[in-house]
Scaffold this active site. Structure first.
Site, short mmCIF file in Angstrom:
data_model
loop_
_atom_site.label_atom_id
_atom_site.label_comp_id
_atom_site.label_asym_id
_atom_site.label_seq_id
_atom_site.Cartn_x
_atom_site.Cartn_y
_atom_site.Cartn_z
N PHE A 138 33.65 40.91 30.85
CA PHE A 138 34.68 41.64 30.64
C PHE A 138 35.51 42.91 30.18
CE2 PHE A 138 34.57 37.75 33.85
CZ PHE A 138 35.23 38.06 35.49
N TYR A 145 28.64 44.59 31.73
CA TYR A 145 28.33 46.38 32.06
C TYR A 145 27.28 47.80 32.09
CZ TYR A 145 33.25 45.47 32.65
OH TYR A 145 34.52 44.20 32.65
N HIS A 182 36.85 35.71 41.90
CA HIS A 182 36.48 37.22 41.25
C HIS A 182 37.65 37.60 41.07
CE1 HIS A 182 34.41 40.10 39.07
NE2 HIS A 182 33.78 39.12 38.53
N ASP A 195 26.93 39.59 34.36
CA ASP A 195 26.31 40.97 34.18
C ASP A 195 26.77 41.92 33.26
OD1 ASP A 195 23.42 40.89 34.62
OD2 ASP A 195 23.66 42.53 35.57
#
Length: 229
Positions: free
Chosen positions: A81, A70, A190, A68
């Site tokens: 990221f 941010y 992750h 997703d």
């Protein structure tokens, strides 16, 4: 009202032209138009396809898959990221930088903008390309996943020897879309603070991916992130 027509690199427009006319994508577009009438949506329309504009189809050497964008103010700019200059790097990105430092010895940078990676052929792809402000996952199951799954499949089918970095169970579920006979898949937990210490730290994906690229006759990724003065 902000325009939501695909502002996307010509190479991707050619590859994905049929997708833009499919019912699911037209429904997604209608959803976003309505959503923007009542809510703040991230990233800005001009940045929704930023990853594709930074990394043309023929240039992709490596894919990092996120889930997703941010959802905090000013954070999302279309690369998974990554955050724009002037925005504090979130914890998962900080952990990525820590692993790079451990793996390759590069210092932790003073910002979190990953455009430099994207310009070298790293496709920083989120599975969902938009989100409502302050509501994580709010645009999931609206059609974006069909679109980005198609992208992964197109890369798998029409390119060779791409390195896919799949971090966490969500990303690893996408492995079924990738032809392992033609491409390389590296998996790890992750980089989130909740899971980084269960195997992301020490995975050495950055040096390993460069070894795979070199063996394939491709140039390595410079995983440094140049400091902003």
């Amino acid at each position: 009202m902000e325009k939501i027509d695909p502002q996307i690199h010509e190479s991707w427009k050619n590859i994905l032209s049929e997708e833009f006319n499919r019912d699911y994508f037209l429904n997604l577009k209608s959803f976003l138009i309505e959503e923007k009438k009542h809510h703040i949506v991230y990233p800005a329309g001009s940045n929704i396809f930023h990853a594709f504009n930074q990394t043309p189809f023929e240039s992709v050497k490596l894919v990092i898959l996120g889930q997703d964008p941010y959802h905090g103010s000013g954070q999302a700019h279309g690369l998974c990221f990554s955050v724009p200059f002037g925005i504090k790097p979130p914890p998962s990105l900080v952990n990525i930088f820590k692993e790079i430092q451990s793996d390759l010895g590069f210092p932790v940078p003073n910002h979190g903008n990953l455009d430099y990676w994207a310009s070298q052929g790293v496709l920083l792809l989120n599975a969902t390309l938009t989100v409502r402000a302050n509501q994580a996952g709010s645009h999931q199951n609206r059609g974006w996943e069909l679109f980005t799954d198609t992208i992964i499949k197109k890369l798998s089918d029409e390119r060779e020897k791409i390195v896919f970095l799949l971090w966490g169970k969500f990303a690893q579920a996408k492995a079924e879309l990738i032809d392992r006979e033609k491409h390389f898949i590296l998996e790890a937990p992750h980089p989130s603070p909740f899971s980084a210490r269960t195997g992301f730290f020490g995975c050495k994906h950055f040096s390993k991916s460069n070894e795979l690229l070199e063996k394939s006759g491709k140039t390595k990724i410079d995983w440094r992130v140049p400091d902003v003065l």
